[in-house]
Design an enzyme around this catalytic site. Structure first.
Site, PDB file in Angstrom:
ATOM      1  N   VAL A   1       0.820  -1.205   0.000  1.00 41.76           N
ATOM      2  CA  VAL A   1       0.000   0.000   0.000  1.00 41.76           C
ATOM      3  C   VAL A   1       0.856   1.260   0.000  1.00 41.76           C
ATOM      4  O   VAL A   1       0.417   2.314  -0.478  1.00 41.76           O
ATOM      5  CB  VAL A   1      -0.980   0.007   1.191  1.00 41.76           C
ATOM      6  N   ASP A   2       2.075   1.199   0.488  1.00 42.13           N
ATOM      7  CA  ASP A   2       2.946   2.374   0.493  1.00 42.13           C
ATOM      8  C   ASP A   2       3.314   2.771  -0.939  1.00 42.13           C
ATOM      9  O   ASP A   2       3.207   3.942  -1.327  1.00 42.13           O
ATOM     10  CB  ASP A   2       4.200   2.068   1.311  1.00 42.13           C
ATOM     11  N   ASP A   3       3.774   1.792  -1.733  1.00 40.12           N
ATOM     12  CA  ASP A   3       4.067   2.088  -3.136  1.00 40.12           C
ATOM     13  C   ASP A   3       2.815   2.523  -3.880  1.00 40.12           C
ATOM     14  O   ASP A   3       2.860   3.434  -4.718  1.00 40.12           O
ATOM     15  CB  ASP A   3       4.661   0.854  -3.815  1.00 40.12           C
TER      16      ASP A   3
ATOM     17  N   HIS B   1       0.890   8.154   4.215  1.00 38.69           N
ATOM     18  CA  HIS B   1       0.918   8.183   2.752  1.00 38.69           C
ATOM     19  C   HIS B   1      -0.456   7.851   2.171  1.00 38.69           C
ATOM     20  O   HIS B   1      -0.866   8.427   1.150  1.00 38.69           O
ATOM     21  CB  HIS B   1       1.971   7.206   2.233  1.00 38.69           C
TER      22      HIS B   1
END
Length: 649
Positions: free
Chosen positions: A382-384, A471
């Site tokens: 989920v960060d990318d 993010h």
């Protein structure tokens, strides 16, 4: 420079900042691949190279040339005291020194050589092989230098446990489960191959450790391990055969297109060893693909000492490309610039459209999002995904407008919008029960795995963290969902998890500067007022921890020693993270001027910055990363936002 006079003397002109931004932008553009991606080297520590040599020795494929080229790199990283660290400027590390020493012996270095005597002395002084981590002792057991009986047991029957049962594979973070699964096979076969020498000089006789109290977690798991050792001597044969077959199927099913496992080195190495234990020949397509894929992760450089070989434990092209797009757009590069169009096409092609392990907890969720690496479709994160969506939003104009990618490739723009929409939906679906996000899995929060004696190194679960959640909040705000109850709950979670001093903990970057640099812009984007008490405390914390020279720095020891929180040698990336927070909350702050001045003054002539210090995190306190592109993309983003008055593009 804390006085008003000093501050005024340090003011930097807009033209000077703009020139620095142009130099940084031009340097970043020069690094783009013709295919559209960016990828900086991902530097870690010499255990990666050492274990690469150990794997090759075990499989019988280590060549003198490979050993010597790798040894040159390992020798170059040895300190004057004869030890190795896990990050630049860090303290001597027992495991790194032990494994580096063994690797150099594989390359032919004499144990009587001065640099080897210094290393072995340090190892002995710190307890020798018996005091190394479990993974180091597993390697030595594979070569007959340590007893399998003295290692914790992880049986292959683990793969048969349902996902609701405690200590099933999916209770572990994805990086841990991918290593544990093959190691259960290795531990079943208990191989002992010839290392080519003995490491008796690294062994120290130590008194046995008394058992922990039965009512403690350590004591309970020690007793469980004793039971498993008894089972290992006489397992249920049909169950064991079934478990080995299922584990092998599990491993093979997760090999990626480039031959890797999860895009990271440890499960890659262990998986190939495990499969050979099960009879896979060296010319089997799974093995040959794995070995061939490792070449992409291998860096060779000519040096005055000869050819040097080092190995990346992972690669970060999706993450780096998204960050580069954000940096370039926020510094004023047009969205229809050819470099942006190439990046847009590549990012569109990298969308993950299949299910992976994340679906165990979210079976009804449609796939979407992006992974970190070139080939890791089984493990998007989920960060990318959040960062890629932010990049896509900067490449697109409003729907139906002639701006951005629409102006040059409407079909590509439509693909990007659809991919971003799927990514947002997938990311929302990956939130944990507390309303926040981990990186790879939802609700990967059971703490039992952390108590196992087998898991004595690194983070083995993937609970929600402030930086990842921030993010996602920033992404949701960008796509107009600030008022979504999901976003509001995540904002509440971030506010509730602010540290007492005013910062936020950084799980994937070092450390409180990274966490604070992520959370503050996200909260401001989601509509939290700059006058909110949490923002005021965060700004105060950043100003308090600004160095006299205007920069920020935080040492990796802040993960284990509170005295280092917010303190350390200055770095360009950490200075930029602090500036991004201040530019969002208090762009007129004198601290911003001093930080920008430091970036301008320390910029290299080629437009980038020197940054030997590690500012990325794999496992807090255990495994650290120097992302070589961080020193460029984050300062460029900060300079761009400074020039635009503090706002993102």
């Amino acid at each position: 420079m804390s006085s008003t006079t000093d501050y005024r003397e340090s003011e930097v002109s807009t033209d000077t900042v703009a020139a620095a931004a142009v130099r940084a932008r031009d340097h970043l553009l020069s690094l783009q691949s013709d295919l559209g991606w960016w990828k900086g080297e991902l530097e870690t520590n010499v255990t990666i190279e050492a274990e690469d040599l150990l794997m090759r020795q075990f499989l019988g494929i280590l060549t003198p040339e490979t050993a010597e080229e790798t040894a040159r790199w390992i020798r170059s990283q040895q300190s004057d005291q004869g030890t190795w660290t896990t990050y630049y400027g860090g303290p001597p590390d027992l495991n790194a020194t032990f494994e580096a020493y063994v690797a150099l012996r594989l390359a032919g270095d004499s144990p009587d050589a001065p640099h080897m005597r210094a290393a072995s002395a340090f190892v002995r002084e710190n307890g020798g092989l018996a005091r190394t981590r479990v993974f180091t002792r597993i390697w030595m057991a594979m070569f007959g230098e340590w007893s399998w009986d003295d290692l914790p047991v992880m049986p292959p029957e683990l793969v048969l446990l349902p996902s609701w049962f405690p200590l099933n594979l999916y209770d572990f973070g994805c990086w841990a489960r991918q290593s544990i699964a093959p190691l259960t096979i290795v531990g079943t076969f208990r191989p002992q191959r010839w290392l080519g020498f003995s490491v008796d000089e690294l062994k120290v006789e130590l008194p046995p450790t008394p058992p922990a109290p039965l009512r403690s977690w350590s004591g309970a798991f020690q007793r469980l391990d004793a039971m498993l050792h008894r089972y290992e001597r006489r397992p249920l044969k049909m169950l064991r055969r079934h478990a080995l077959r299922r584990t092998a199927e599990w491993i093979v099913a997760r090999q990626e297109a480039d031959g890797c496992w999860g895009g990271i080195q440890p499960p890659w190495v262990y998986s190939m060893i495990a499969l050979t234990m099960l009879g896979y020949p060296m010319n089997h397509p799974v093995i040959t693909s794995g070995l061939r894929g490792m070449e992409r992760y291998t860096i060779r450089e000519n040096t005055p000492a000869g050819m040097v070989r080092r190995v990346e434990c992972c690669q970060s092209p999706v993450w780096d490309t998204a960050l580069a797009v954000v940096a370039l757009r926020d510094s004023g590069l047009p969205a229809d610039h050819p470099a942006m169009v190439r990046a847009a096409r590549w990012l569109a092609d990298e969308e993950v459209t299949i299910t992976g392990d994340w679906a165990v907890k979210r079976p009804a969720l449609a796939p979407g999002g992006w992974a970190f690496e070139f080939d890791n479709d089984g493990y998007p994160d989920v960060d990318d995904t959040a960062e890629v969506v932010l990049a896509i939003r900067r490449l697109l104009g409003p729907h139906g407008s002639p701006d951005g990618i629409d102006a040059v490739d409407p079909q590509l723009a439509a693909r990007l919008r659809s991919a971003a929409r799927r990514g947002v939906d997938w990311a929302i679906g990956m939130r944990s029960a507390n309303g926040a996000w981990g990186a790879f899995d939802a609700d990967n929060t059971r703490t039992l795995p952390t108590k196992l004696p087998f898991c004595d190194f690194g983070q083995v679960i993937d609970p929600p963290s402030a930086d990842v959640t921030a993010h996602i909040v920033e992404m949701l705000a960008e796509v107009g969902q600030s008022a979504n109850p999901i976003t509001e709950r995540a904002v509440d979670w971030l506010l509730a998890n602010q540290e007492p001093g005013g910062s936020w903990f950084g799980r994937w970057g070092v450390n409180h500067i990274y966490g604070t640099g992520a959370v503050v812009p996200a909260l401001i984007a989601a509509g939290v007022s700059a006058n909110h008490p949490a923002i005021i405390r965060a700004v105060g914390w950043l100003v308090e921890h600004q160095r006299p020279d205007g920069a920020w720095g935080e040492d990796l020891r802040s993960y284990t020693d509170d005295a280092w929180i917010g303190c350390g040698e200055p770095t360009a990336s950490q200075t930029a993270w602090a500036l991004l927070a201040l530019l969002a909350a208090d762009p007129a702050s004198s601290a911003v001027e001093r930080g920008v001045r430091w970036l301008v003054d320390t910029q290299r002539l080629d437009g980038t910055w020197d940054e030997p210090h590690y500012t990325g995190t794999g496992f807090p306190g255990d495994f650290s990363i120097n992302y070589h592109l961080y020193r460029l993309v984050f300062p460029l983003t900060a300079l761009g936002r400074y020039l635009s008055g503090g706002s993102a593009s």
